[in-house]
Each structure stands twice: as structure tokens, then as C-alpha cells.
Scaffold this motif. Structure first.
Motif, PDB file in Angstrom:
ATOM      1  N   LYS A  68       9.300   1.395  -1.410  1.00  0.00           N
ATOM      2  CA  LYS A  68      10.417   0.563  -1.847  1.00  0.00           C
ATOM      3  C   LYS A  68      11.661   0.784  -0.990  1.00  0.00           C
ATOM      4  CE  LYS A  68       8.990   0.343  -6.707  1.00  0.00           C
ATOM      5  NZ  LYS A  68       9.384   0.644  -8.111  1.00  0.00           N
ATOM      6  N   ASN A 105      12.104  -2.754  -0.786  1.00  0.00           N
ATOM      7  CA  ASN A 105      13.345  -3.296  -1.336  1.00  0.00           C
ATOM      8  C   ASN A 105      14.519  -3.077  -0.387  1.00  0.00           C
ATOM      9  OD1 ASN A 105      15.969  -2.562  -3.198  1.00  0.00           O
ATOM     10  ND2 ASN A 105      14.798  -4.263  -4.049  1.00  0.00           N
ATOM     11  N   LYS A 145      10.145  -8.952  -0.929  1.00  0.00           N
ATOM     12  CA  LYS A 145      10.958  -8.315  -1.969  1.00  0.00           C
ATOM     13  C   LYS A 145      12.179  -7.569  -1.423  1.00  0.00           C
ATOM     14  CE  LYS A 145       7.258  -7.775  -5.374  1.00  0.00           C
ATOM     15  NZ  LYS A 145       6.546  -6.838  -6.283  1.00  0.00           N
ATOM     16  N   GLU A 181      15.753  -6.687  -0.370  1.00  0.00           N
ATOM     17  CA  GLU A 181      17.072  -7.162  -0.777  1.00  0.00           C
ATOM     18  C   GLU A 181      18.172  -6.716   0.179  1.00  0.00           C
ATOM     19  OE1 GLU A 181      17.988  -6.249  -4.813  1.00  0.00           O
ATOM     20  OE2 GLU A 181      16.110  -7.029  -5.606  1.00  0.00           O
TER      21      GLU A 181
END
Length: 616
Positions: free
Chosen positions: A214, A237, A257, A259
Motif C-alpha cells: 500500500k 496507495n 488505487k 492516491e
């Protein structure tokens, strides 16, 4: 009476000085390190499964650590005699296996191979030491989930290290690692990996197997490129590859995904291809050699909020930049810009537009120095002047179509912006085109609308409706019936005293702004919005806070009731623990005092809870 000669006094003084000197500079011994494992420390660690030896000045790990769960001969003898007499709370022999070991902030240079004896460890903190290598036996800690080795002197990792198949969080920041084995891809459970501030010049292809990752921090290395299989990290992420030597990047669009992407301070020449990163919110590309903003590389990145491109070689801002309708921060400082296109002026959410350090010809330097609000005002005024329309002509007709976007522009940007045009009504044709374009943002702020035309309800795809700074006295009931996808509603700076009863039908509404109106209380229909997270109601005439109603808003995180006429703050407001941002200043109540209101929201809520009357 005993007399001490002067010579003896001097000798005693010298001896004392010598002793003190040795005490200060006494070298730490293994015995000193072992002494840190007191009986109290051992018993506590056995009871909790947690041993904290952080910041103890250790040069070596105390021997007792490796066998902490084993009873000594003396403890076995004590156990034999005490079984029948010790109180239940003092049953020291009942223990948890060691699961967390914190040896951080010491001076450890070596970790003993006996570390494999701690087979139940799930968390091992070794950061801020002097470790130059690791024992191969560390690979036998097959239950380890969190390992922090940051701020050491590691140059490489033993091959057995990559057997830590359960590892979820690995932090190796600020070491001297110059190579990673492709076996790093075997650490398939990793969710967080920090390799920043090392000496890596390349990454192994095997990293693509880290599909659960992530967060990946590769900043402050010497990387020239990123492996193509990086895009297999579909759960990623946050990607930080700043402060490297990157010249080119593989297409990153498969990172659906992600960001936050930090790629600043590299040697990039072309704009990275991130088309398809639909959740991207923050993109940092400052301090590179990028020559143009390629909008095709931003296809599908419609939710971008922050784009920094300072210190590059960009010469033009493409007109298609208005497609980034959610953009709030746009930094183009110190580039080669000469013209700022008018499209920047109608970007509905732009709050920070930085263009200093350019040779911009169509905006004076003194305006640029005044900052974003003045720059945008100047651009918008330029749009008005070029349209050669008087205020009275601002009602749109076929003769003056230049002040509103055509249907093709709306189709590509999903935006209808007529902000700041002094409109008193909206043309039917524009609304029809907006409906066909399925626009998601409608910005009608800073006009002279006294009511909303019924034709506006045709645009059922609106997610963000901006009606600030108009002359509205009421909002039609159909707003709750037609706008099923509405997420944000700005009604600030109007003449409103009520809201439609249908607001509870807005199942996705996250934010409503009713500030600077004429409300004497929060309208009851607001409390029916189950999804509401942000309620801004400052600068009205609200007199009371109804906690029983506010409790219905279980997702409410921001509540702004500043500058109203509230005379009493009910202590029960402190029970709304989901609130993260509470503003109550500028009201007429005496409690809480200003000193309390200046504190954090958490402290304000705690203060209010303490004032709730206790029942006997």
C-alpha cells in the motif's frame, strides 16, 4: 582533634578528581548491559509479551533477552515452594511468549544469532542503532510482521532475510543498502516498505510480486529507472520516488488505487503517463526537466487536487487543463510561461495558483505578487472584457455565447461554470447541453440569481453544486428528489432562512455549506442526511445547539457554528466523539471560555464531557 596535612588534602583531592573522571568516562561493559534486565523488567515482559529496552545505552543485547521465557533453576525452586501461597495477582510464572521487542535508540552493532530463539516475535524494533549486518538466523522468525531497521549502517541483507514470509511492515530508511535481492518479491505479505535514504541505483524485477503493498517509499536513492512490473502493485496507495535520478518512467496507469505520487527532484523530461489513475489526488513533479503538460497522460485523472510542477521547463498551460475540475493547488512557479490561458480562471475549485518566477506577459507582476485570489480575479475580469458584454447583456442569448462553455467543452470537462457573470437567469439551451454532457460540477456562484430555474433539475448527474454569493431566498423541493448523486452543496452568502424537506433523500451528500445566510436554527432536514460529514453554518443567527438532533449525524466530522447567536453550549456536545473539527468562536456564550476554544477539538470535547452532570 585530628589534623590532616595540606599534602594529604591535595592527595585526597587528586584522588577524588581521578575517581570522578573515571566515573564519567567509564566504558560500558557487558555486565552493564546485562544489568538492564532487572527482575521487574523480566516479570513485566513475561506478563505482557512486550519488552521495551529502548534508549538504554546498550552496546550489546542483554543475554537474558534470548531466554526470557525460560525459568532459571532458582525460579523453578521458588515455584515449587510458592505454588500454594502466592496470591492470584502475583502468579509471576504464568507468562506470555515475547511478541514485541523494542531495542531502538541504542548503540547496538551486533545482533546475536540467538535471536531465532524468540520464535513468537511479531514486532521487532531495531531502528536507530549501529548495525552493519544482520544474522542469517533472523530469517527463522516466521511470525514476524513488523520490522524496523531504519537509521543503521546496513549495506545488505542476508539471503535468509527474505524468508520472513509473514512480514507486513518493513522499514529500512537511512542505511547504506546498495542492492536488493530479487527474492524481495517473496515478502508477499508486505503492505508498507520504506527504502528511502539508501544507495540503491536499481530495483530488482521481483518487486512486482509485492501485490499487497500500500505504501512504497524509494525517495533519496540513486535510481535511474523503475522496474516495469511496479504496476503490478495494484493495491498501492502511496508511491514516493522523489529525490532520485529518474529519467523515464514506465506507464503507471495500472496503479488504480494510488492516491499520492511523489516524483519531484528527478531528471524527468517528459510528463509521466498516469492515465487511468482514477483515484489520484496528489501529484508532485517539481524540480525536473519537464517541457510540457501532456494532457493525454492525465486522461481519467479527473479527481486530482494537487499538481506541483515548479522548477521545470514548461512553456505553455494547455487549455484542456480545465478538465482537472477538482484541482485546488496548481504550482507552476519558475518555469518558462509567457501566457496564462483564460481557462484557468473558470476552474471551480482552484485555491492556490502559483506562477511566480515566470515571464508572464498577460498578467502584471504586481498582480502575481498579490497571490491567487488577485490573479484569478484578473483573469476573470479579462474574460468579461473580451466578451464585450455589459452587465445587462449578461443574460445569455444566441448573440453572445462566448461567456459560457459549449457542449463539447462540457462533455470533456464534465463542468458547467458560469461563475461571476452577474446572471439573473439561466438559458434553457445551456442547461440542455449540460444535461446531454452529463456534467458532474455546476458552478453558478457569484451571480444575481434570485431563484433556481426548474430546468436545472434536468441535470441529474450533478455531484457538486455551487450556488454561493447569489440572491436566493429559497431552494426548491426537487433538489432532493432529482440530485441522487449530489455530494457537495454550497449555499453560502445568500438570503436563505429554510431548506427543502427532501434533503434526506440525498444519500451521498457529504458536505453542505449554509454559512452567511439568515438561519435562526439549523433546518431540521439537515439532520436527515445520514451521509453528512461536513456542516458549515457559521455567520448566521443560530441561537441554540440541539445535540439530540446532531447525534443523528453519526458521520459528522466537521461542525462550524462560529459567529452566530448561541448563548449556551450543552455539555452533551462533548459526546459527539466523531467530530474532528469543531468551531464555536464568535458566539455570545460564556462557557467555554476563549482559552478553551483556542485548544484542539479533542480538548474542547473533553472539556464539555467533564461538565456533564453526574447522576448519583
Amino acid at each position: 582533634m585530628n589534623y590532616v596535612s595540606t599534602d594529604n588534602k591535595n592527595n585526597m583531592s587528586d584522588a577524588k578528581k581521578k575517581v570522578d573522571h573515571l566515573a564519567i568516562f567509564k566504558q560500558r561493559t557487558k555486565t552493564d548491559d546485562n544489568a538492564e534486565m532487572s527482575e521487574v523488567t523480566i516479570i513485566s515482559a513475561r506478563k505482557t509479551g512486550n519488552l521495551n529496552l529502548s534508549s538504554r545505552g546498550l552496546f550489546t543485547v542483554p543475554d537474558r533477552v534470548w531466554s526470557i521465557n525460560e525459568l532459571t533453576d532458582q525460579e523453578v525452586r521458588d515455584l515449587h515452594y510458592e505454588l500454594d501461597y502466592v496470591h492470584e495477582n502475583e502468579r509471576w510464572w504464568e507468562q506470555e511468549p515475547l511478541k514485541t521487542l523494542d531495542l531502538s535508540f541504542n548503540s547496538l552493532a551486533i545482533i546475536d544469532s540467538k535471536i531465532e530463539c524468540l520464535s513468537e516475535l511479531t514486532t521487532l524494533l531495531l531502528h536507530d542503532n549501529l548495525l552493519e549486518d544482520l544474522p542469517s538466523e533472523i530469517g527463522n522468525l516466521n511470525k514476524l510482521k513488523i520490522l524496523n531497521l531504519s537509521n543503521n549502517k546496513l549495506k545488505q541483507l542476508p539471503s535468509q532475510f527474505y524468508q520472513l514470509n509473514e512480514l507486513q511492515e518493513l522499514r529500512l530508511k537511512n542505511n547504506s543498502i546498495n542492492i536488493l535481492d530479487p527474492a524481495v518479491g517473496d515478502l508477499i505479505m508486505l503492505t508498507h516498505l520504506d527504502l528511502s535514504y539508501n544507495n540503491l541505483s536499481e530495483l530488482p524485477v521481483g518487486m512486482g510480486y509485492l501485490v499487497r503493498l500500500k505504501s512504497l517509499d524509494l525517495s533519496h536513492n540513486m535510481l535511474i529507472e523503475l522496474p516495469p512490473d511496479l504496476t503490478n502493485m495494484r493495491a498501492l496507495n502511496k508511491l514516493d520516488a522523489s529525490c532520485n535520478q529518474l529519467e523515464v518512467l514506465p506507464p503507471l496507469g495500472e496503479l488504480r488505487k494510488v492516491e499520492t505520487m511523489m516524483l519531484q527532484t528527478n531528471k524527468l523530461i517528459t510528463f509521466p503517463d498516469i492515465s487511468g489513475c482514477t483515484l489520484l489526488r496528489v501529484l508532485h513533479l517539481a524540480d525536473n526537466n519537464i517541457t510540457e503538460i501532456d494532457m493525454s497522460c492525465l486522461e481519467g485523472v479527473g479527481r486530482l487536487k494537487v499538481l506541483t510542477l515548479g522548477n521545470n521547463k514548461i512553456e505553455t498551460i494547455p487549455e484542456e487543463i480545465m478538465k482537472l475540475v477538482y484541482l485546488e493547488i496548481f504550482d507552476l512557479s519558475h518555469n518558462k510561461l509567457t501566457i496564462v490561458p483564460s481557462q484557468v480562471g473558470i476552474m471551480p475549485n482552484l485555491k492556490q495558483f502559483v506562477i511566480d518566477g515566470n515571464d508572464v506577459q498577460n498578467i502584471r507582476a504586481d498582480i502575481i505578487r498579490c497571490g491567487t485570489p488577485r490573479i484569478l480575479k484578473h483573469i476573470r475580469q479579462s474574460i468579461k472584457s473580451t466578451s464585450n458584454l455589459s452587465t445587462k447583456e449578461c443574460v445569455i442569448t444566441d448573440a453572445n455565447p462566448s461567456i459560457y462553455p459549449d457542449k463539447y467543452t462540457m462533455q470533456s470537462t464534465k463542468l458547467l461554470s458560469l461563475a461571476g457573470q452577474n446572471l439573473i437567469e439561466l438559458p434553457h439551451e445551456v442547461l440542455e447541453n449540460a444535461c446531454k454532457a452529463d456534467v458532474s460540477i455546476v458552478d453558478l456562484s457569484r451571480n444575481k440569481l434570485s431563484e433556481l430555474p426548474d430546468q436545472l433539475c434536468m441535470i441529474a448527474t450533478i455531484a457538486d453544486l455551487k450556488l454561493a454569493s447569489n440572491e436566493l431566498t429559497h431552494i426548491p423541493e426537487w433538489i432532493g428528489e432529482k440530485y441522487k448523486y449530489l455530494q457537495a452543496l454550497d449555499l453560502s452568502k445568500n438570503f436563505l432562512e429554510s431548506l427543502p424537506s427532501t434533503l434526506g433523500l440525498l444519500k451521498y451528500l457529504r458536505e453542505i455549506n449554509i454559512s452567511f445566510n439568515r438561519y435562526k436554527e439549523i433546518p431540521e432536514s439537515v439532520y436527515d442526511i445520514d451521509s453528512l460529514e461536513i456542516l458549515i453554518a457559521n455567520n448566521n443567527s443560530i441561537t441554540n445547539i440541539d445535540v439530540s438532533y446532531l447525534q443523528k449525524l453519526q458521520k459528522l466530522a466537521t461542525l462550524n457554528l462560529g459567529n452566530n447567536n448561541i448563548g449556551y453550549v450543552p455539555p452533551e456536545l462533548g459526546n459527539l466523539k466523531n467530530i474532528r473539527n469543531l468551531i464555536l468562536s464568535g458566539n455570545c456564550f460564556k462557557q467555554p471560555r476563549q482559552a478553551i476554544l483556542a485548544k484542539s477539538t479533542e480538548e474542547i470535547l473533553a472539556y464539555l464531557r467533564d461538565r456533564i452532570p453526574r447522576s448519583n
